[in-house]
Enzyme design. Sequence first.
Site, PDB file in Angstrom:
ATOM      1  N   ILE A 217       0.867  -1.179   0.000  1.00  9.72           N
ATOM      2  CA  ILE A 217       0.000   0.000   0.000  1.00  9.72           C
ATOM      3  C   ILE A 217       0.904   1.229   0.000  1.00  9.72           C
ATOM      4  CG2 ILE A 217      -2.083  -1.031   0.985  1.00  9.72           C
ATOM      5  CD1 ILE A 217      -1.258  -0.222   3.712  1.00  9.72           C
ATOM      6  N   ASP A 218       0.371   2.330  -0.519  1.00  4.50           N
ATOM      7  CA  ASP A 218       1.186   3.534  -0.683  1.00  4.50           C
ATOM      8  C   ASP A 218       1.691   4.067   0.658  1.00  4.50           C
ATOM      9  OD1 ASP A 218       0.573   3.390  -3.371  1.00  4.50           O
ATOM     10  OD2 ASP A 218      -1.134   4.753  -3.205  1.00  4.50           O
ATOM     11  N   LYS A 219       2.741   4.849   0.596  1.00  2.00           N
ATOM     12  CA  LYS A 219       3.375   5.437   1.783  1.00  2.00           C
ATOM     13  C   LYS A 219       2.345   6.119   2.695  1.00  2.00           C
ATOM     14  CE  LYS A 219       6.647   9.156   2.947  1.00  2.00           C
ATOM     15  NZ  LYS A 219       6.000  10.460   2.889  1.00  2.00           N
TER      16      LYS A 219
ATOM     17  N   THR B 169      -0.916   5.785   2.720  1.00  2.00           N
ATOM     18  CA  THR B 169      -2.111   4.989   3.003  1.00  2.00           C
ATOM     19  C   THR B 169      -1.800   4.126   4.220  1.00  2.00           C
ATOM     20  OG1 THR B 169      -2.702   4.914   0.650  1.00  2.00           O
ATOM     21  CG2 THR B 169      -3.702   3.258   2.067  1.00  2.00           C
TER      22      THR B 169
ATOM     23  N   ARG C 123      -6.970   5.811  -5.756  1.00  2.00           N
ATOM     24  CA  ARG C 123      -6.725   7.243  -5.947  1.00  2.00           C
ATOM     25  C   ARG C 123      -7.008   7.652  -7.401  1.00  2.00           C
ATOM     26  NH1 ARG C 123      -0.745   7.633  -3.695  1.00  2.00           N
ATOM     27  NH2 ARG C 123      -1.035   9.876  -4.044  1.00  2.00           N
TER      28      ARG C 123
END
Length: 303
Positions: free
Chosen positions: A137-139, A141, A237
């Site tokens: 998962i993104d930084k 998130t 996103r």
Amino acid sequence: MDHIEHVVSTEEDQMRVDRVAAGLSEEWSRAQVQGWIKEGLVKVNGQAVKSNYKCAEGDELLIEIPEPEPLDVEAEEMPLDIYYEDADVLVVNKPRGMVVHPAPGHLTGTLVNGLMAHCKDLSGINGVMRPGIVHRIDKDTSGLLMVAKNDLAHERLVQQLVDKSVTRKYQAIVHGIIPHDHGTIDAPIGRDPKDRQSMTIVNGGKEAVTHFRVLDRFKDFTLVECVLETGRTHQIRVHMKYIGYPLAGDPKYGPRKTLNIDGQALHAGVLGFVHPRTEEYMEFEAPAPEDFKQLLKLLSKSN
């Protein structure tokens, strides 16, 4: 050597084999897969092929995943919010602001650094700098990730992602008021040709499907639950921006004037999968972080 098997679907008919193969794991790039094809590690119906081979529906792909190169990443002691752990798999709740795995120029302070200090037996299937990581998962998130502690677990968890059988539910605060209660966004995602650091909807991109339902509506924002069928880079996103409701706080895909939150208001709250050894379905739920909850309180007061 571990492997992944895949039968070419109707949607993948006449698609290049490198594209089909790269689409099977969130962790594989097309360039990486092309390298494997050159080495003869990708076979179609038992035969080695070239990257431009056009797949036919029903073709059987066998992808041999090469042994990882030695890892040059330091183990670092750090507090980890572990929801579950046994000899095969670990489920961790990642805080907002933490990068999942090291990359050139960003070799410390990542979840992988912390995991390496926590357990010495992470699966090495993903090669340099990515031990144990099955999906990410993104930084900015927050939320739940499953981590493989051996190659059997890694192969079986990746196969579940390929088969789209993993449960992944996110909460997101988006700009605007979504009028309908639920919907599905089915739009392919790829690198933005104008900005290589961003993803966008592109013809010929990787298949991407997000289901959403409205949980609450506020004055200028909506709280939604997003369920991932696929897991492309920045998928929620990009998809929510595409339908006109970008995520609050998103520095890359959202408007400049937004809510006061450090990074996108996105939390991976529910994660469910079949245990790679016991074959029992397991599901975990992590509450949204404090700043996310505070935003919801503020928004409900503004109604």
